[in-house]
Design a protein around this motif. Structure first.
Motif, PDB file in Angstrom:
ATOM      1  N   ARG A  75      21.480  56.463 -14.976  1.00  8.28           N
ATOM      2  CA  ARG A  75      22.091  57.323 -13.966  1.00  8.28           C
ATOM      3  C   ARG A  75      23.312  56.623 -13.360  1.00  8.28           C
ATOM      4  N   PRO A  76      24.299  57.380 -12.873  1.00  8.65           N
ATOM      5  CA  PRO A  76      25.561  56.780 -12.391  1.00  8.65           C
ATOM      6  C   PRO A  76      25.396  55.749 -11.289  1.00  8.65           C
ATOM      7  N   GLU A  77      24.359  55.878 -10.465  1.00  3.49           N
ATOM      8  CA  GLU A  77      24.235  54.965  -9.326  1.00  3.49           C
ATOM      9  C   GLU A  77      24.028  53.508  -9.740  1.00  3.49           C
ATOM     10  N   PHE A  78      23.539  53.287 -10.947  1.00  2.00           N
ATOM     11  CA  PHE A  78      23.349  51.907 -11.388  1.00  2.00           C
ATOM     12  C   PHE A  78      24.690  51.220 -11.636  1.00  2.00           C
ATOM     13  N   ALA A  79      25.621  51.911 -12.254  1.00  2.00           N
ATOM     14  CA  ALA A  79      26.957  51.359 -12.449  1.00  2.00           C
ATOM     15  C   ALA A  79      27.669  51.193 -11.110  1.00  2.00           C
ATOM     16  N   GLU A  80      27.435  52.132 -10.195  1.00  2.00           N
ATOM     17  CA  GLU A  80      28.086  52.087  -8.882  1.00  2.00           C
ATOM     18  C   GLU A  80      27.631  50.880  -8.067  1.00  2.00           C
ATOM     19  N   LEU A  81      26.366  50.486  -8.192  1.00  2.00           N
ATOM     20  CA  LEU A  81      25.827  49.377  -7.401  1.00  2.00           C
ATOM     21  C   LEU A  81      25.887  48.042  -8.140  1.00  2.00           C
ATOM     22  N   GLU A 183      17.880  49.364 -16.582  1.00  3.82           N
ATOM     23  CA  GLU A 183      18.333  49.518 -15.198  1.00  3.82           C
ATOM     24  C   GLU A 183      18.372  48.160 -14.506  1.00  3.82           C
ATOM     25  N   ARG A 184      17.311  47.373 -14.707  1.00  3.71           N
ATOM     26  CA  ARG A 184      17.262  46.045 -14.091  1.00  3.71           C
ATOM     27  C   ARG A 184      18.337  45.138 -14.667  1.00  3.71           C
ATOM     28  N   CYS A 185      18.571  45.226 -15.968  1.00  4.21           N
ATOM     29  CA  CYS A 185      19.612  44.404 -16.590  1.00  4.21           C
ATOM     30  C   CYS A 185      20.987  44.747 -16.017  1.00  4.21           C
ATOM     31  N   CYS A 186      21.278  46.027 -15.888  1.00  5.45           N
ATOM     32  CA  CYS A 186      22.565  46.458 -15.360  1.00  5.45           C
ATOM     33  C   CYS A 186      22.836  45.839 -13.994  1.00  5.45           C
ATOM     34  N   SER A 246      22.607  40.734 -17.095  1.00  5.79           N
ATOM     35  CA  SER A 246      23.739  41.571 -16.709  1.00  5.79           C
ATOM     36  C   SER A 246      24.762  41.729 -17.830  1.00  5.79           C
ATOM     37  N   ARG A 247      24.785  40.788 -18.760  1.00  6.60           N
ATOM     38  CA  ARG A 247      25.739  40.870 -19.865  1.00  6.60           C
ATOM     39  C   ARG A 247      25.278  41.835 -20.956  1.00  6.60           C
ATOM     40  N   LEU A 248      24.025  42.241 -20.909  1.00 12.10           N
ATOM     41  CA  LEU A 248      23.491  43.153 -21.920  1.00 12.10           C
ATOM     42  C   LEU A 248      23.820  44.611 -21.637  1.00 12.10           C
TER      43      LEU A 248
END
Length: 273
Positions: A75-81, A183-186, A246-248
């Motif tokens: 969902r977009p909120e993961f990229a936003e945060l 989601e956790r990785c992001c 986070s790099r994945l």
């Protein structure tokens, strides 16, 4: 007469897809088992450790394969945060905010077993524990009772709508090795993973080998938690785990997929010759 038909179900394969697919409609198949054929124009498998060759005999040569967590559908909120979440993990940190999320239903009460094991773990004295469950979880009352027995403040919340925000504020998660792994990785959340289903085994193994999370194993291995905590839950280890995770995943997998689908739809409409 849709431009695209999207299928995401372990019981569906090329046999079903051939029957229902309208003429001139393209098919996107979402899969992670690589155990059945697809009549797909695009096949998406967002799991780490999967390779295009795994689907070699299951799809047509013209099929476009999108493989790996680069294409994780979030969902977009993961990229936003993402930026704010990663910024707070740049330096080694103590796990003072623990997030436990082992599925909304958790029919086998893995959450209760984790809470019991936590009593023997060396959590910081000022640690805040949050447990997320579904309102219809059969063990919800039992989990609430166990939460009240912990020596740390523990909230049990149900049917949350702000999961990305809660993950971004967590220092460490104990979670299932399913799709929430991406989601956790992001957000760079270091994780102690548990295999709650057979199709989570591959994800858990791949993330563990990459150093992006630590695989506790199946729920009956939860007695290992105190030893794992003592040996592996350390500030430098958590910071490193966060960086690797986070790099994945960058949170833009959905955008990449939609862009490709739109491009292919446009190409279909352009007359040839």
């Amino acid at each position: 007469a849709p431009d695209w038909l999207i299928v995401d179900h372990y019981a569906l394969d090329a046999c079903w897809e051939r029957v229902v697919l309208p003429q001139d409609t393209r098919l996107l198949a979402i899969d992670d088992l690589a155990d059945r054929a697809h009549k797909a124009d695009i096949l998406l498998d967002q799991n780490l450790g999967r390779a295009e060759k795994d689907y070699g005999k299951l799809i047509a040569a013209r099929c476009r394969c999108l493989i790996g967590p680069r294409y994780a559908l979030l969902r977009p909120e993961f990229a936003e945060l993402r930026e704010a979440s990663l910024n707070r993990r740049r330096e080694p940190f103590e796990p003072k905010r623990l997030l436990i999320s082992l599925g909304g239903i958790d029919k086998n009460n893995a959450t209760g077993a984790v809470l019991e094991a936590l009593k023997s773990c060396g959590l910081p004295a000022d640690c805040l524990v949050t447990v997320i469950m579904g309102a219809s979880a059969p063990w919800l009352d039992s989990v609430r009772a166990k939460a009240g027995e912990l020596p740390w403040h523990c909230d049990v919340v149900v049917n949350v709508t702000d999961m990305a925000e809660r993950m971004s504020q967590a220092d460490l998660a104990i979670g299932a090795a399913g799709s929430t792994s991406w989601e956790r990785c992001c957000l760079g959340v270091p994780t102690l993973m548990m295999e709650l289903a057979e199709n989570q085994k591959g994800i858990a193994k791949a993330l563990h080998q990459a150093g992006a999370a630590y695989n506790v194993g199946k729920p009956d291995s939860v007695n290992r938690l105190p030893d794992i905590w003592e040996k592996h839950v350390r500030p430098k280890t958590l910071a490193q785990m966060s960086h690797i995770a986070s790099r994945l995943v960058d949170g833009n997998g959905s955008t990449r997929l939609v862009k490709l689908m739109t491009t292919e739809s446009h190409q279909k409409e352009v007359p040839h010759g």
